[in-house]
Scaffold this active site. Structure first.
Site, PDB file in Angstrom:
ATOM      1  N   LYS A 197     -16.615  56.868  34.437  1.00 17.75           N
ATOM      2  CA  LYS A 197     -15.717  55.776  34.051  1.00 17.75           C
ATOM      3  C   LYS A 197     -14.266  56.080  34.448  1.00 17.75           C
ATOM      4  O   LYS A 197     -13.570  55.253  35.040  1.00 17.75           O
ATOM      5  CB  LYS A 197     -15.817  55.571  32.538  1.00 17.75           C
ATOM      6  CG  LYS A 197     -14.736  54.731  31.939  1.00 17.75           C
ATOM      7  CD  LYS A 197     -14.847  53.292  32.370  1.00 17.75           C
ATOM      8  CE  LYS A 197     -13.637  52.503  31.942  1.00 17.75           C
ATOM      9  NZ  LYS A 197     -13.791  51.078  32.131  1.00 17.75           N
ATOM     10  N   CYS A 251      -6.268  50.154  31.716  1.00 17.28           N
ATOM     11  CA  CYS A 251      -7.282  51.039  32.297  1.00 17.28           C
ATOM     12  C   CYS A 251      -6.722  51.847  33.440  1.00 17.28           C
ATOM     13  O   CYS A 251      -6.582  53.058  33.360  1.00 17.28           O
ATOM     14  CB  CYS A 251      -8.441  50.189  32.791  1.00 17.28           C
ATOM     15  SG  CYS A 251      -8.948  49.012  31.550  1.00 17.28           S
TER      16      CYS A 251
HETATM   17  N1  SAJ Z   1      -3.000  45.931  41.571  1.00 19.77           N
HETATM   18  C1  SAJ Z   1      -2.143  46.117  42.664  1.00 19.77           C
HETATM   19  N2  SAJ Z   1      -2.656  46.047  43.930  1.00 19.77           N
HETATM   20  C2  SAJ Z   1      -3.983  45.794  44.157  1.00 19.77           C
HETATM   21  C3  SAJ Z   1      -4.841  45.613  43.065  1.00 19.77           C
HETATM   22  C4  SAJ Z   1      -4.334  45.690  41.767  1.00 19.77           C
HETATM   23  O1  SAJ Z   1      -0.953  46.351  42.508  1.00 19.77           O
HETATM   24  O2  SAJ Z   1      -4.357  45.721  45.327  1.00 19.77           O
HETATM   25  C5  SAJ Z   1      -2.472  46.005  40.194  1.00 19.77           C
HETATM   26  C6  SAJ Z   1      -2.653  44.713  39.392  1.00 19.77           C
HETATM   27  O3  SAJ Z   1      -1.631  43.811  39.602  1.00 19.77           O
HETATM   28  C7  SAJ Z   1      -2.667  45.240  37.959  1.00 19.77           C
HETATM   29  C8  SAJ Z   1      -3.315  46.605  38.093  1.00 19.77           C
HETATM   30  O4  SAJ Z   1      -3.222  46.957  39.465  1.00 19.77           O
HETATM   31  O5  SAJ Z   1      -1.355  45.399  37.455  1.00 19.77           O
HETATM   32  C9  SAJ Z   1      -4.765  46.697  37.645  1.00 19.77           C
HETATM   33  O6  SAJ Z   1      -5.457  45.499  37.903  1.00 19.77           O
HETATM   34  P1  SAJ Z   1      -6.959  45.402  38.421  1.00 19.77           P
HETATM   35  O7  SAJ Z   1      -7.293  43.974  38.531  1.00 19.77           O
HETATM   36  O8  SAJ Z   1      -7.165  46.223  39.629  1.00 19.77           O
HETATM   37  O9  SAJ Z   1      -7.837  46.132  37.274  1.00 19.77           O
HETATM   38  P2  SAJ Z   1      -7.946  45.981  35.672  1.00 19.77           P
HETATM   39  O10 SAJ Z   1      -7.068  47.020  35.046  1.00 19.77           O
HETATM   40  O11 SAJ Z   1      -7.790  44.575  35.222  1.00 19.77           O
HETATM   41  O12 SAJ Z   1      -9.495  46.399  35.439  1.00 19.77           O
HETATM   42  C10 SAJ Z   1      -9.967  47.675  35.838  1.00 19.77           C
HETATM   43  C11 SAJ Z   1     -11.253  47.522  36.666  1.00 19.77           C
HETATM   44  N3  SAJ Z   1     -11.605  48.795  37.300  1.00 19.77           N
HETATM   45  C12 SAJ Z   1     -11.765  48.925  38.637  1.00 19.77           C
HETATM   46  O13 SAJ Z   1     -11.607  48.020  39.408  1.00 19.77           O
HETATM   47  C13 SAJ Z   1     -12.172  50.273  39.140  1.00 19.77           C
HETATM   48  C14 SAJ Z   1     -12.372  47.045  35.737  1.00 19.77           C
HETATM   49  O14 SAJ Z   1     -13.605  47.017  36.431  1.00 19.77           O
HETATM   50  C15 SAJ Z   1     -12.518  47.996  34.544  1.00 19.77           C
HETATM   51  O15 SAJ Z   1     -13.491  47.538  33.623  1.00 19.77           O
HETATM   52  C16 SAJ Z   1     -11.196  48.021  33.817  1.00 19.77           C
HETATM   53  O16 SAJ Z   1     -10.188  48.486  34.709  1.00 19.77           O
HETATM   54  C17 SAJ Z   1     -11.356  48.936  32.615  1.00 19.77           C
HETATM   55  O17 SAJ Z   1     -11.441  48.420  31.481  1.00 19.77           O
HETATM   56  O18 SAJ Z   1     -11.488  50.152  32.775  1.00 19.77           O
END
Ligand code: SAJ
Length: 402
Positions: A197, A251
């Site tokens: 995880k 996360c």
């Molecule tokens: N972000 C960027 N650039 C990108 C992608 C995301 O700057 O190319 C930023 C987003 O704006 C945001 C942050 O990263 O601020 C995280 O967003 P996200 O959509 O990537 O992920 P989370 O935090 O909403 O959800 C993640 C997911 N994990 C993965 O993709 C490995 C989700 O599957 C998990 O369940 C969740 O964390 C968790 O609860 O652990």
């Protein structure tokens, strides 16, 4: 009967999903107001499809209470914050929930921990509690993987991991999740499940950090990082993510720190990546300053941040880059930026607006921190403003990027 403990972003959808698929479920949360809201027939946060799922679950007889139930299967999904100084996981809420469960659980019960914990947490903090009990209790770790914004779909379709003390218990819990999960469900041991995880979220954090670092390098030489990423991604084995104003959510901006906290002399790339992501709100602040100078703008109170949530189309502000930026600015004794987010209807920060047009009227420079659909659909209304677009969604002439 399954007793789901902790009815937040993960516990509530999981409880609803089980109930809607024929499992007898009671949801327990110590927050009386939250339980009251649910019992009045309302959900507690916005998420695509959750209201419909809620109605199905209620029809199937789900109940919500502040009391822990006597049963033989528990799913614990309470928060696991991290200590900002030591970077280690704070498992106290999980431990407290387990202690409560142990008081009421029947002999031979299974406690499933869904909350994210760092590798070894269950052995170190949860097992000793179970060993103190006179009952035989089995522990399982079934970390969630759903992404806010698409939770309901992903609950059904994602693959899952189950870490269990023995295969019989693992199989029993796999059957439970199979009541709604169509993905593959892998069974492994507890420690491996804990590690997977954290590693999944660390993988994403490191890759976002790489994109953010490229944005800084390209800014230095006035190159277009987005064009460069697009071209690089045409290579069959390259898939670079998007730079942004920082990383929020509970996360990706948190879990990798567990590895840094537990293995400080080994987790080097991870440590640097997290620092890079954490530096982005400050980088945006610096861009605002440069752009103000270039445009002879002197009044900081005519600068507006669009978006308070940690990403598009959710109402979750945890660890959001905008909040990080505002905190950074306040520390320099320079408050005054205006803020607006269509998803945040209550007042949470100073100078917050609740109407998009009023917000636009009050500012000369708009900083797009979050790419909500609202702004994507109203990009033309930014004409005449100076725009700093941290999400690369606006192609009006003269727009600034990271
Ligand atoms: N972000 C960027 N650039 C990108 C992608 C995301 O700057 O190319 C930023 C987003 O704006 C945001 C942050 O990263 O601020 C995280 O967003 P996200 O959509 O990537 O992920 P989370 O935090 O909403 O959800 C993640 C997911 N994990 C993965 O993709 C490995 C989700 O599957 C998990 O369940 C969740 O964390 C968790 O609860 O652990």
């Amino acid at each position: 009967m399954v007793n789901v403990i902790g009815l937040g972003y993960i516990g509530l959808p999981t409880a609803l999903m089980l109930a809607a698929n024929g499992v007898e479920v009671v949801g327990t949360d110590y927050n009386k107001d939250l339980v009251k809201t649910l019992n009045e027939g309302r959900t507690t946060f916005k998420e695509k499809g959750i209201d419909e799922l809620f109605h199905r679950a209620v029809k199937s007889g789900i109940r919500f209470t502040v009391e822990y139930q006597q049963t033989d299967i528990y799913i614990i999904s309470v928060p696991t914050p991290y200590d900002k100084f030591s970077k280690k996981v704070d498992a106290s809420m999980v431990v407290a929930a387990v202690q409560e469960v142990l008081r009421v659980a029947v002999n031979e019960s299974i406690i499933v921990i869904e909350s994210t914990v760092s590798p070894g947490t269950i052995d170190r903090y949860v097992k000793p509690e179970v060993e103190k009990s006179t009952k035989r209790i089995y522990l399982v770790h079934a970390p969630e993987r759903i992404i806010p914004g698409n939770m309901i779909y992903e609950l059904v379709h994602n693959n899952r991991t189950i870490g269990a003390e023995n295969i019989v218990v693992g199989e029993k819990i796999r059957e439970l999740y199979k009541s709604f999960c169509e993905g593959e469900i892998v069974i492994t041991d507890l420690r491996t499940a804990e590690m997977t995880k954290v590693v999944e979220n660390t993988y994403r954090a490191v890759n976002i950090a790489f994109a953010n670092e490229l944005a800084k390098i390209c800014r230095h030489d006035n190159l277009d990082v987005y064009e460069i990423i697009n071209i690089c991604n045409m290579h069959p084995r390259v898939n670079i993510l998007q730079p942004g104003p920082g990383v929020g959510g509970h996360c990706i901006s948190v879990d990798p720190w567990f590895l840094v906290g537990d293995y400080p002399s080994l987790a080097k790339v991870i440590d640097e990546s997290m620092k890079t992501n954490d530096s982005m709100p400050g980088f945006v602040l610096n861009r605002i300053y440069e752009i103000m100078l270039e445009n002879n703008l002197t009044d900081i109170s005519r600068v507006g941040l669009y978006g308070l949530t940690y990403k598009a189309n959710v109402d979750d502000m945890r660890e959001s880059p905008t909040l990080q930026l505002l905190e950074n600015q306040a520390r320099h004794l320079a408050p005054g930026l205006k803020v607006y987010d269509p998803f945040i209807t209550i007042n949470t920060v100073p100078n917050q607006y609740h109407d998009f047009n009023e917000f636009l009227d009050a500012i000369d420079l708009i900083v797009i921190m979050v790419d909500h659909n609202e702004i994507r659909e109203n990009i033309l209304s930014l004409k005449g403003k100076v725009v700093l677009d941290c999400r690369h969604i606006c192609d009006l002439p003269g727009v600034y990027y990271l």
